[in-house]
Design an enzyme around this catalytic site. Structure first.
Site, PDB file in Angstrom:
ATOM      1  N   LYS A  51      -2.577   4.344   3.165  1.00  0.00           N
ATOM      2  CA  LYS A  51      -3.539   3.933   4.188  1.00  0.00           C
ATOM      3  C   LYS A  51      -4.676   4.935   4.385  1.00  0.00           C
ATOM      4  O   LYS A  51      -5.778   4.561   4.799  1.00  0.00           O
ATOM      5  CB  LYS A  51      -2.818   3.720   5.522  1.00  0.00           C
ATOM      6  CG  LYS A  51      -2.016   2.438   5.606  1.00  0.00           C
ATOM      7  CD  LYS A  51      -2.909   1.229   5.815  1.00  0.00           C
ATOM      8  CE  LYS A  51      -2.121  -0.009   6.175  1.00  0.00           C
ATOM      9  NZ  LYS A  51      -2.987  -1.172   6.432  1.00  0.00           N
ATOM     10  N   SER A 302       4.240   2.072  -1.501  1.00  0.00           N
ATOM     11  CA  SER A 302       3.077   2.260  -0.642  1.00  0.00           C
ATOM     12  C   SER A 302       3.199   3.344   0.419  1.00  0.00           C
ATOM     13  O   SER A 302       2.189   3.846   0.909  1.00  0.00           O
ATOM     14  CB  SER A 302       2.731   0.929   0.035  1.00  0.00           C
ATOM     15  OG  SER A 302       3.866   0.407   0.707  1.00  0.00           O
TER      16      SER A 302
END
Length: 402
Positions: A51, A302
């Protein structure tokens, strides 16, 4: 419109701030899935998640006036840390709205980067709505977690790295919630290598992108609790959906048990700690959700921001499912030596006693009896079956729990 040049410029902005994460081959997952599997380790990224790429690119793209007003964002945790870290790098005040049930570790980490954290709403979508309301009240600049071209361009830099690290990759698997990562990644990969296949993977408990593709537009769905909290988005982005519809080859769902087993497998076999969202792509491979074999596959891991209490529960559940932990109760005569006799049988069967609870009062306990609750460390399901059969043969009325 997103352009490849946007992604290339995003990469230049990130140099010295965002890591180029490793791409590691996994023989374990290759053998299990029938593919040649590589893992893109974004769990080792700054702030513990991909992110930071999108949030840093977005913040660096703001005008001086927008920066002065400060930024506000909504997040279940990883975007929060990315925005707080990025804002702190250049001295921009940050406010983050997070769901009340956000993992404590993510809340504290976000505060640690200097952001003001407001807990509001039970799910991400409620936090997002409140953040937009605060943005209007305070006049701050909103940094969307996924539905923003600058954010998508930042996430697309992962695609540049993959093609440099493994030019002959056939398939890339990516978790999907709001769609920022999948859209930016798929766009970038398809621009540079049109033959590549890109698949999204989401939790069956919150299949927002699956519903969007079925209805041909983003829709609000009903969802259940999921350990893949990072992709628990009830309505994907309008912008991200357009790119996913155009560039993504398919989206599949994985179940909660499949996600947790994959998390445990990664921890035990690959020594990698990943969150539920990050485990989804490999879960899709392990549980044969995808229409291919024999391919060179990259799975995006992720993020790795996992609450320690969740890790404990996943490990415990994994031990139970694999037959390495079991509990049972039985009733014995409340006389000297009877418990010792039972313990001797268990010892001879090579099970390790983890705990014993002894009580003389209960619905199944007659006067002169005692109910014993055992927790055992065992070898596998066959070992549990052996213990059960021996105890029955020895005259014990046992009830096993798993």
């Amino acid at each position: 419109m997103l352009t490849l040049n946007d992604v290339l410029e995003a990469r230049e902005k990130m140099k010295g701030v965002v890591h180029q994460t490793p791409l590691e081959h996994s023989q374990t997952f290759s053998n299990l899935s029938g593919n040649n599997v590589y893992m893109k380790l974004e769990n080792l990224q700054k702030t513990g998640s991909f992110k930071v790429r999108g949030s840093f690119n977005k913040i660096m793209s703001l005008t001086e006036e927008e920066r002065k007003r400060g930024v506000i964002a909504a997040s279940a945790g990883n975007h929060a840390q990315g925005v707080a870290y990025s804002g702190g790098m250049i001295g921009i005040p940050c406010t983050i709205v997070m769901p009340k049930g956000a993992p404590l570790s993510k809340v504290e980490a976000t505060k640690g980067y200097g952001a003001e954290v407001i807990l509001h709403g039970d799910v991400f979508d409620e936090s997002l709505e409140y953040a937009l309301e605060l943005q209007r009240q305070r006049g701050m600049t909103f940094v969307h977690p996924f539905d923003d071209l600058a954010v998508m361009a930042g996430q697309g830099t992962i695609g540049l790295e993959i093609l440099e690290q493994l030019p002959d990759v056939d398939v890339v698997l990516c978790p999907v919630g709001g769609g920022g990562l999948l859209s930016g990644l798929a766009f970038t990969l398809k621009q540079l290598k049109p033959s590549i296949q890109v698949y999204g993977v989401e939790s069956a408990a919150c299949p927002g992108m699956t519903a969007a593709l079925r209805h041909k537009k983003p829709v609000v769905i009903a969802s259940s609790d999921t350990i893949a909290d990072g992709i628990a988005v009830k309505k994907p982005g309008n912008i991200t959906y357009q790119y996913i519809e155009k560039y993504v080859d398919g989206v599949v769902c994985v179940e909660e048990a499949e996600i947790s087993r994959t998390m445990l497998y990664l921890l035990e076999r690959n020594k990698l700690l990943v969150e539920g969202s990050a485990a989804c792509p490999l879960a899709a491979l392990l549980y044969q959700k995808l229409p291919f074999t024999g391919k060179k596959v990259v799975a995006i891991l992720s993020g790795g921001n996992v609450d320690v209490t969740l890790i404990s529960r996943i490990i415990e559940r994994g031990l139970v499912e694999s037959g390495r932990f079991v509990t049972f109760t039985t009733v014995i005569s409340d006389k000297p030596g009877q418990l010792n006799k039972l313990l001797r049988i268990i010892a001879e069967l090579e099970a390790n006693v983890m705990s014993i609870h002894h009580q003389r009062i209960g619905a199944k306990v007659l006067p002169g009896q005692a109910e014993i609750h055992f927790s055992l460390e065992t070898k596998n399901q066959d070992h549990i079956h052996q213990i059960h059969q021996v105890l029955l043969k020895e005259g014990y009325d046992v009830e096993f729990f798993q």
